[in-house]
Design an enzyme around this catalytic site. Structure first.
Site, mmCIF file in Angstrom:
data_model
loop_
_atom_site.group_PDB
_atom_site.id
_atom_site.type_symbol
_atom_site.label_atom_id
_atom_site.label_comp_id
_atom_site.label_asym_id
_atom_site.label_seq_id
_atom_site.Cartn_x
_atom_site.Cartn_y
_atom_site.Cartn_z
ATOM 1 N N ASP A 8 52.461 76.586 29.982
ATOM 2 C CA ASP A 8 52.792 77.625 29.215
ATOM 3 C C ASP A 8 51.174 77.433 28.005
ATOM 4 O O ASP A 8 50.575 76.780 27.814
ATOM 5 C CB ASP A 8 53.771 77.045 28.109
ATOM 6 C CG ASP A 8 54.577 77.504 26.810
ATOM 7 O OD1 ASP A 8 53.316 78.892 26.326
ATOM 8 O OD2 ASP A 8 55.568 77.140 26.272
ATOM 9 N N ASP A 17 46.726 87.593 26.351
ATOM 10 C CA ASP A 17 47.336 89.078 27.174
ATOM 11 C C ASP A 17 48.290 88.903 27.680
ATOM 12 O O ASP A 17 48.864 88.376 28.297
ATOM 13 C CB ASP A 17 46.558 89.320 28.540
ATOM 14 C CG ASP A 17 46.654 90.117 29.147
ATOM 15 O OD1 ASP A 17 47.508 91.732 28.926
ATOM 16 O OD2 ASP A 17 46.213 90.569 30.173
ATOM 17 N N SER A 18 48.879 89.447 26.297
ATOM 18 C CA SER A 18 50.845 88.597 26.499
ATOM 19 C C SER A 18 51.352 89.829 26.558
ATOM 20 O O SER A 18 50.720 91.049 25.640
ATOM 21 C CB SER A 18 50.533 87.819 25.012
ATOM 22 O OG SER A 18 50.587 88.515 23.956
ATOM 23 N N THR A 19 52.363 88.848 26.814
ATOM 24 C CA THR A 19 53.541 90.198 26.198
ATOM 25 C C THR A 19 54.209 90.111 25.006
ATOM 26 O O THR A 19 53.227 89.236 24.010
ATOM 27 C CB THR A 19 55.358 89.563 26.994
ATOM 28 O OG1 THR A 19 55.719 88.303 26.567
ATOM 29 C CG2 THR A 19 54.991 90.010 28.598
ATOM 30 N N ASP A 20 54.987 90.682 24.353
ATOM 31 C CA ASP A 20 55.108 91.452 23.361
ATOM 32 C C ASP A 20 55.948 90.401 22.497
ATOM 33 O O ASP A 20 56.034 89.032 22.824
ATOM 34 C CB ASP A 20 56.564 92.093 22.553
ATOM 35 C CG ASP A 20 55.867 93.965 23.618
ATOM 36 O OD1 ASP A 20 54.229 93.753 23.283
ATOM 37 O OD2 ASP A 20 56.296 94.366 24.005
ATOM 38 N N PRO A 26 59.130 84.871 26.096
ATOM 39 C CA PRO A 26 58.045 83.588 26.601
ATOM 40 C C PRO A 26 57.147 83.749 25.533
ATOM 41 O O PRO A 26 55.665 83.369 24.924
ATOM 42 C CB PRO A 26 58.004 83.996 28.037
ATOM 43 C CG PRO A 26 58.235 84.744 28.639
ATOM 44 C CD PRO A 26 59.551 85.406 27.075
HETATM 45 N N1 SAM Z 1 49.980 94.439 28.112
HETATM 46 C C1 SAM Z 1 48.935 94.264 29.978
HETATM 47 C C2 SAM Z 1 49.063 94.841 30.239
HETATM 48 O O1 SAM Z 1 48.726 95.774 30.477
HETATM 49 O O2 SAM Z 1 47.780 94.254 30.828
HETATM 50 C C3 SAM Z 1 50.585 93.454 30.724
HETATM 51 C C4 SAM Z 1 50.485 92.045 30.085
HETATM 52 S S1 SAM Z 1 50.480 90.944 30.668
HETATM 53 C C5 SAM Z 1 51.858 90.795 31.635
HETATM 54 C C6 SAM Z 1 51.511 89.750 29.971
HETATM 55 C C7 SAM Z 1 51.578 87.957 30.566
HETATM 56 O O3 SAM Z 1 52.075 87.068 29.721
HETATM 57 C C8 SAM Z 1 53.110 88.273 31.793
HETATM 58 O O4 SAM Z 1 52.374 88.064 32.384
HETATM 59 C C9 SAM Z 1 53.723 86.651 31.079
HETATM 60 O O5 SAM Z 1 54.302 86.101 32.287
HETATM 61 C C10 SAM Z 1 52.546 86.148 29.912
HETATM 62 N N2 SAM Z 1 53.084 85.166 29.355
HETATM 63 C C11 SAM Z 1 54.170 85.349 28.229
HETATM 64 N N3 SAM Z 1 54.454 83.993 27.266
HETATM 65 C C12 SAM Z 1 53.271 83.594 27.888
HETATM 66 C C13 SAM Z 1 52.400 82.316 27.905
HETATM 67 N N4 SAM Z 1 53.844 81.411 26.375
HETATM 68 N N5 SAM Z 1 52.078 81.739 28.464
HETATM 69 C C14 SAM Z 1 51.153 81.743 28.993
HETATM 70 N N6 SAM Z 1 51.515 83.018 29.552
HETATM 71 C C15 SAM Z 1 52.597 83.821 29.195
#
Ligand code: SAM
Length: 278
Positions: A137, A155-158, A162
């Site tokens: 995390d 570079d996170s999700t929305d 998570p």
């Molecule tokens: N929007 C980006 C793009 O266009 O490339 C992609 C985002 S990337 C796939 C987002 C990542 O954030 C995911 O792989 C997800 O597993 C990760 N993520 C989400 N919550 C997280 C957390 N608490 N700690 C670390 N990584 C996290």
């Protein structure tokens, strides 16, 4: 096959992308992961039914989140990426010869593994000896690490599921503690056209922690509003001013020093909506 992937961008406004082939799906420990082949956007990766990255437009997002902060830094040797499981951000970071070490911390090992297997365009960085991938995390990593970084990329999700914790004041305060002098943080901060209230909240949180807080935008047609924002935070560096530039052999498709400066030019409406006064 006449099947569409649909995503509700905002309540009452949905987009649809025709799918040729379902490449991979998995309910991971944290989210629903899917990879599709589409005629219009090429291969795409979705998490919890939200498009994360597309073969056609990924360069717009990755070149922006990486090269703006890295080219604003005099010597970005140590770089931390929080999230970024698809590998596109890591790939762009490693184009900088100054980078000695790139640590990527993603919570979901299944996203990383699926990307290594099914997204060859995105994953060229994973085998670089300078890359270190940790499955953990991100909020815990920044709270507990003793290491310091020149650039931290979020570079996170929305801000749901998570990814929610990666938009909290506590997270930004802990990033501030692990930045070296001259360091820059750059986070993806959602769409100023589709969800301006959300961007305002996130921007104001970052501006409370960092004396320099500058927001910039890039077009990403596969994301809500088709215009995406990123916010840089620093104590002593100006993320709007490039201090180095890419070589011709980098073959970048979006980034240039001119584009870098232009990305910080915001419309009066965006400035007003987000509460930007500089
Ligand atoms: N929007 C980006 C793009 O266009 O490339 C992609 C985002 S990337 C796939 C987002 C990542 O954030 C995911 O792989 C997800 O597993 C990760 N993520 C989400 N919550 C997280 C957390 N608490 N700690 C670390 N990584 C996290």
């Amino acid at each position: 096959m006449n099947v569409y992937f649909t995503e509700e961008w905002v309540k009452g406004f949905m987009i649809g992308v025709k799918i040729d082939k379902v490449v991979f799906t998995k309910r991971t420990k944290y989210q629903h992961l899917a990879i599709y082949d589409t005629p219009q956007l090429g291969r795409i990766l979705t998490l919890d039914n939200v498009i994360q990255t597309t073969e056609k437009y990924e360069y717009l997002y990755h070149e922006s989140i990486v090269h703006v902060p890295l080219f604003s830094h005099q010597n970005p040797e140590d770089v931390l990426i929080i999230g970024g499981g698809d590998g596109g951000t890591l790939r762009e970071v490693l184009k900088h010869p100054e980078v000695k070490r790139a640590v990527m911390v993603d919570i979901d090992g299944d996203v990383v593994e699926a990307s290594k297997q099914y997204l060859p365009l995105w994953n060229t960085g994973f085998s670089d000896p300078r890359a270190q991938v940790l499955i953990q995390d991100g909020i815990k990593f920044v709270a507990e690490t003793d290491e310091k970084f020149d650039v931290v990329l979020v570079d996170s999700t929305d801000p749901e599921g998570p990814g929610l914790v990666l938009f909290t004041p506590e997270f930004y305060k802990n990033i501030a503690k692990i930045l070296k002098p001259g360091g820059i943080m750059c986070a993806q901060t959602e769409s100023p056209l589709a969800t301006p209230e959300m961007v305002r909240e996130i921007y104001q949180r970052i501006a409370k922690v960092f004396p320099v807080a500058k927001l910039f935008v890039a077009p990403v047609p596969s994301y809500p509003g088709s215009l995406w924002s990123f916010t840089c935070g620093s104590f002593d560096a100006d993320p709007a001013t490039p201090v180095r530039q890419p070589g011709d052999s980098w073959n970048l498709k979006h980034y240039s020093p001119e584009i870098h400066r232009s990305m910080f030019v915001l419309s009066p409406k965006i400035k007003q909506d987000i509460g930007i006064t500089y």
